[in-house]
Scaffold this motif. Sequence first.
Motif, PDB file in Angstrom:
ATOM      1  N   UNK A 119       0.737  -1.414  -0.136  1.00 55.51           N
ATOM      2  CA  UNK A 119       0.181   0.296   0.105  1.00 55.51           C
ATOM      3  C   UNK A 119       1.233   1.325   0.202  1.00 55.51           C
ATOM      4  N   UNK A 120       1.125   1.745  -0.928  1.00 53.88           N
ATOM      5  CA  UNK A 120       2.027   3.096  -1.489  1.00 53.88           C
ATOM      6  C   UNK A 120       1.735   4.273  -0.831  1.00 53.88           C
ATOM      7  N   UNK A 121       0.212   4.120  -0.445  1.00 49.84           N
ATOM      8  CA  UNK A 121      -0.326   5.220   0.035  1.00 49.84           C
ATOM      9  C   UNK A 121      -1.419   4.999   0.667  1.00 49.84           C
ATOM     10  N   UNK A 122      -1.678   4.770   2.292  1.00 54.48           N
ATOM     11  CA  UNK A 122      -2.406   4.892   3.284  1.00 54.48           C
ATOM     12  C   UNK A 122      -2.714   6.063   3.527  1.00 54.48           C
ATOM     13  N   UNK A 123      -2.932   7.025   3.161  1.00 59.53           N
ATOM     14  CA  UNK A 123      -3.162   8.762   3.751  1.00 59.53           C
ATOM     15  C   UNK A 123      -4.884   9.092   3.744  1.00 59.53           C
TER      16      UNK A 123
END
Lengths: 109, 116
Positions: free
Chosen positions: B54-58
């Motif tokens: 998951x490169x983006x959990x923002x």
Amino acid sequence: EDQVTQSPEALRLQEGESSSLNCSYTVSGLRGLFWYRQDPGKGPEFLFTLYSAGEEKEKERLKATLTKKESFLHITAPKPEDSATYLCAGSNTGNQFYFGTGTSLTVIP
Amino acid sequence: GAGVSQSPSNKVTEKGKDVELRCDPISGHTALYWYRQSLGQGLEFLIYFQGNSAPDKSGLPSDRFSAERTGGSVSTLTIQRTQQEDSAVYLCASSSSPGLTSGTQYFGPGTRLLVL
């Protein structure tokens, strides 16, 4: 800040009355501009992808166009079955997708 | 071919309980996305997977939310100690691997979560 804004929020048309829905975007390094249709209680259904300014795509009564700042979804001679919420989304260089809040279209017979 | 499927389609739970939502993407799609859609609101991005990472959990709203993906396929979104404000439709989408352009996302039907 990347964002997508759609207008109008709601649109009522008489059957056969053509119109356009607007999607304004500020998305860094736009990698795709997407249009979806969403019916009540269902997930969004893909309509079009546009990648570069000047591009146009058509499907039945719908035509999507793209400029450097906005996209339009033109509806020609709509029918009641075109009633739905139309969503616009832009993706940036990080492959993040930003959705507008949609335009709710009602076509009256 | 089969589209994106999600289960359960509806979930009613009591405040404070944990829930798990499942997403089966289109076969061969390496990218998977979770969104939340509250009544009258747009789609709120939660998390994005490329393969199993998951490169983006923002977008996860709080540490009560977590997600995992195994085998590059099925994903589970878990909400711990649910709150009433978690009530929404949770949508999953999958796409082919992004390159110079983003792959088109195809959505599942959603899971309607109601926290009492």
